[in-house]
Design a protein around this motif. Structure first.
Motif, PDB file in Angstrom:
ATOM      1  N   LEU A 144       0.834  -1.198   0.000  1.00 58.52           N
ATOM      2  CA  LEU A 144       0.000   0.000   0.000  1.00 58.52           C
ATOM      3  C   LEU A 144       0.864   1.242   0.000  1.00 58.52           C
ATOM      4  O   LEU A 144       0.532   2.232  -0.647  1.00 58.52           O
ATOM      5  CB  LEU A 144      -0.903  -0.002   1.234  1.00 58.52           C
ATOM      6  CG  LEU A 144      -2.200  -0.801   1.095  1.00 58.52           C
ATOM      7  CD1 LEU A 144      -2.988  -0.749   2.391  1.00 58.52           C
ATOM      8  CD2 LEU A 144      -3.041  -0.263  -0.051  1.00 58.52           C
ATOM      9  N   LEU A 148       0.753   4.356  -2.483  1.00 59.85           N
ATOM     10  CA  LEU A 148       0.637   5.722  -1.988  1.00 59.85           C
ATOM     11  C   LEU A 148       1.753   6.588  -2.555  1.00 59.85           C
ATOM     12  O   LEU A 148       1.536   7.719  -3.010  1.00 59.85           O
ATOM     13  CB  LEU A 148       0.722   5.668  -0.465  1.00 59.85           C
ATOM     14  CG  LEU A 148       0.414   6.910   0.318  1.00 59.85           C
ATOM     15  CD1 LEU A 148      -0.955   7.415  -0.047  1.00 59.85           C
ATOM     16  CD2 LEU A 148       0.461   6.586   1.800  1.00 59.85           C
ATOM     17  N   ASN A 151       1.094   7.341  -6.171  1.00 61.26           N
ATOM     18  CA  ASN A 151       0.043   8.356  -6.295  1.00 61.26           C
ATOM     19  C   ASN A 151       0.600   9.752  -6.060  1.00 61.26           C
ATOM     20  O   ASN A 151       0.303  10.692  -6.797  1.00 61.26           O
ATOM     21  CB  ASN A 151      -1.068   8.086  -5.278  1.00 61.26           C
ATOM     22  CG  ASN A 151      -2.001   7.006  -5.759  1.00 61.26           C
ATOM     23  OD1 ASN A 151      -2.257   6.901  -6.954  1.00 61.26           O
ATOM     24  ND2 ASN A 151      -2.491   6.195  -4.846  1.00 61.26           N
ATOM     25  N   LEU A 152       1.396   9.849  -5.013  1.00 63.21           N
ATOM     26  CA  LEU A 152       1.971  11.142  -4.682  1.00 63.21           C
ATOM     27  C   LEU A 152       2.907  11.595  -5.795  1.00 63.21           C
ATOM     28  O   LEU A 152       2.943  12.763  -6.180  1.00 63.21           O
ATOM     29  CB  LEU A 152       2.719  11.026  -3.359  1.00 63.21           C
ATOM     30  CG  LEU A 152       2.875  12.322  -2.607  1.00 63.21           C
ATOM     31  CD1 LEU A 152       1.532  12.768  -2.065  1.00 63.21           C
ATOM     32  CD2 LEU A 152       3.848  12.145  -1.459  1.00 63.21           C
ATOM     33  N   ALA A 155       0.793  12.802  -8.678  1.00 64.88           N
ATOM     34  CA  ALA A 155       0.149  14.083  -8.348  1.00 64.88           C
ATOM     35  C   ALA A 155       1.179  15.215  -8.388  1.00 64.88           C
ATOM     36  O   ALA A 155       0.936  16.267  -8.984  1.00 64.88           O
ATOM     37  CB  ALA A 155      -0.511  13.999  -6.976  1.00 64.88           C
TER      38      ALA A 155
END
Lengths: 216, 487
Positions: A144, A148, A151-152, A155
């Motif tokens: 996970l 994460l 994703n960061l 972004a």
């Protein structure tokens, strides 16, 4: 004031509430700096998030960071720094009245900016191929925390890429505008250069935060 | 909402309807009224006047920020028409990103857009104060209103982007399922709270600092006395802005952060009371032996001080770790933040409206009615929200509209107060609009006050000053030598 006779260009023309151009230029510069401070805080939220994840899961974070393409990121760092140098030179050229040289330097900086985006696109493609895009079919992420982190990563670099695109538009305007280059105070070119330096500086922070945080 | 809360059962609204109602109440009030009210109306008008400038540094940017704000407001309106959201104004994750009903992304974009407007306003204020002061207007001669707006602008520029990125991340999570805050996707909901409150606690000071600036002006003008401790009041604004950035953790005492973090945040939160207290003491000393005129602006200012002190003292209580754990998420907190944010900001807003109305419109309004309105606002406000302290202390949770019968008496009191308060809000609309038509001309300086804004005609000409004023003394040079003209 010393610059008052230079009212030939639109950039020098007094606008709004100002009584003299020097003061107006200072205000324009300060306005840009304050705006950039707010941009720094925008990325500050993301960097704060990355810091939090790294503190909470140092091992997994490092492992996730190791999956990024270090050398492509490094190449991009070099590209962006070089283009920032060109923009800085362009400001000096405008100040010393070499408008033609400045225009070429600005165009060069734009080319490098486009190269940056191309490398970034290549990286995204490679990450897609490696199954590093969370949420897509075929993604295989270790944990996970890895998801994460990715994703960061998307972004932050995505938001940065948007800023690069915005910066390119500004550079394009600066490169095309004869008036901006003829202005010996370099108000417009100087402020656009500041913006481009910010884009550069943000990357200088993103690179170690995301790419270099791997176990040695 | 208050009508629904008159009885313990849910008789007016469904559960979902109530959730949507309080969310919208919060979103509209916080993001679209309390934050922009004083800076965007009075700040825009008064800052250039007070520092002797023709306009803000970037007039076109200012106009743009107005349109951006309008766009944000329209999106909010659209959300209302489409059925609203039920997240509360804070958009807590993972509820907002995974479970909430309604148009969460639209509502958040509205807030995001209004944030851009805030940043532009703040930027404009900072540059204006730095670069457009009239000759002789040194930093030590700035009116306190300008100081407090300068501090506010710093918060606007530095905190709003953090909120923006937070909302963007929530929207990404909701739209594309990327996990930043949702624990099922590997995210951390506490991260949202950290980021959100990093903005939103300073945001409270965005609401209250301009109000503090307004009150400083009203008090010294009503007392006809030099303000006591100018530098203390000026610097306490900056201190509040700075410390305000360091206290966000007090929203998370029971959210699972470490005890040490909570203790530090508790200490820092208590520390904010110091500059706030400095202001209240200085106002009191300013009034001491003053030649006080009991005009409506003064009454609103006194109302502000009353509400601010109650709100501030209960703020100290909730800043204490032990008490907060007891009253967390109860009406005590609701009452506390309404006292500071609403009581404070709205009283000051009305005070400012009444004080500068003659300057803005050139007309005087009916003073008797204005004083009555001030009393209604103060009385109604206390009747509405003081019972909520008691409710909260006894354990009534916030965000519930079905409650135990023993809480009913206090809820009825509170609802009665709300109708009085509404009356206090409506009254000024009548006599102020009436004054536009029938009011007596105000003259340049109806209050006999000092300050550059009172040296121009009312309303001021388009460029504020016919020729740039030259400032040769500090603000608040009371007693005023000239006789009062106008009033």
């Amino acid at each position: 004031m010393a610059h008052e006779e230079e009212t030939a260009t639109t950039e020098n023309r007094l606008h709004g509430p100002f009584h003299d151009t020097a003061r107006q230029h200072e205000a324009d510069r300060l306005g840009m700096l304050v705006f950039l401070a707010s941009e720094v805080m925008l990325f500050g939220g993301l960097l704060g998030g990355a810091l939090a994840i790294r503190l909470l899961h140092p091992v997994d974070y490092g492992r996730a960071a190791a999956q990024l393409h270090l050398w492509l990121g490094g190449l991009n760092t070099a590209i962006l720094l070089t283009s920032s140098l060109l923009v800085a030179l362009a400001v000096e050229a405008v100040r010393s009245g070499q408008a033609r040289l400045a225009a070429w330097q600005l165009r060069g900086a734009m080319l490098l900016g486009i190269a940056f985006l191309a490398v970034k696109g290549l990286e995204y493609t490679l990450e897609y191929r490696d199954g590093l895009v969370p949420g897509l079919a075929g993604a295989h992420l270790e944990s996970l925390v890895h998801a994460l982190f990715m994703n960061l990563y998307f972004a932050a670099t995505g938001l940065h890429a948007l800023h690069v695109i915005g910066g390119l538009a500004l550079l394009g305007f600066a490169a095309a505008s004869r008036l901006a280059q003829a202005d010996r105070n370099a108000v417009v070119v100087g402020n656009i250069a500041l913006y481009w330096h910010l884009v550069d500086v943000v990357w200088i922070f993103l690179y170690p935060t995301l790419y270099l945080a791997r176990p040695s | 909402m208050r009508l629904d809360l008159m009885t313990p059962a849910a008789d007016l609204m469904t559960d979902d309807g109530y959730n949507r109602a309080f969310s919208l109440h919060g979103i509209v009030m916080v993001w679209f009224f309390l934050i922009p009210s004083i800076p965007n109306t009075f700040g825009n008008f008064l800052i250039p006047l007070m520092i002797g400038a023709r306009d803000l540094a970037f007039p076109r940017l200012n106009l743009a920020s107005w349109y951006i704000y309008l766009a944000g407001g329209l999106v909010t309106l659209m959300v209302v028409v489409l059925g609203g959201v039920d997240t509360g104004w804070t958009f807590y994750t993972p509820f907002s990103s995974a479970f909430a009903n309604g148009y969460v992304v639209a509502a958040m974009s509205a807030v995001f857009v209004s944030g851009i407007s805030s940043i532009l306003t703040g930027l404009n204020f900072i540059v204006t104060v730095h670069k457009l002061r009239a000759p002789g207007m040194t930093w030590g001669r700035l009116p306190l209103f300008v100081w407090s707006h300068y501090a506010t602008a710093l918060i606007l520029v530095l905190a709003t982007p953090v909120l923006a990125i937070t909302l963007v991340l929530v929207a990404l999570e909701r739209l594309f399922g990327i996990g930043i805050f949702d624990p099922r996707l590997g995210g951390d909901p506490l991260l949202f709270q950290n980021l959100f409150w990093f903005y939103s606690h300073p945001a409270v000071y965005i609401m209250v600092l301009p109000a503090l600036g307004v009150v400083s002006e009203l008090i010294t003008s009503a007392a006809h006395k030099r303000v006591f401790g100018y530098w203390f009041i000026a610097y306490s604004s900056i201190a509040i802005a700075v410390i305000g950035f360091l206290v966000w953790g007090h929203h998370m005492f029971v959210a699972g952060q470490s005890l040490y973090a909570s203790a530090i945040f508790s200490f820092l939160s208590i520390a904010v009371a110091v500059p706030s207290g400095i202001k209240v003491y200085n106002w009191t000393v300013t009034l001491y032996k003053g030649d006080i005129s009991l005009d409506a602006p003064f009454l609103f200012a006194m109302g502000f001080i009353g509400l601010f002190v109650i709100g501030g003292l209960t703020g100290l209580m909730v800043a204490m770790l032990a008490i907060d754990v007891h009253v967390h998420d109860t009406y005590f907190v609701v009452a506390h933040f309404h006292y500071i944010m609403v009581g404070g900001t709205v009283s000051a807003f009305f005070g400012a409206l009444h004080y500068w109305w003659p300057k803005i419109t050139g007309r005087l309004y009916n003073d008797i009615w204005a004083r009555v309105a001030a009393l209604f606002v103060f009385g109604g406000f206390n009747l509405t929200f003081f019972p909520q302290f008691l409710l909260g202390y006894e354990g009534m949770p916030r965000r519930y509209h079905v409650y135990a019968p023993e809480f009913q008496a206090l809820h009825v009191l509170s609802s009665a107060g709300a109708s009085l308060l509404a009356l206090g809000y409506l009254l000024p609309a009548f006599y102020l609009f009436r004054s536009l038509r029938y009011g007596k001309p105000a003259g340049p300086n109806p209050w006999g006050a000092t300050g550059l804004e009172w040296t121009t005609p009312s309303p001021p000409p388009q460029h504020n000053f016919d020729e740039p004023p030259i400032v040769d003394s500090g603000p608040y040079a009371y007693p005023l030598q000239e006789t009062k003209d106008g009033a």
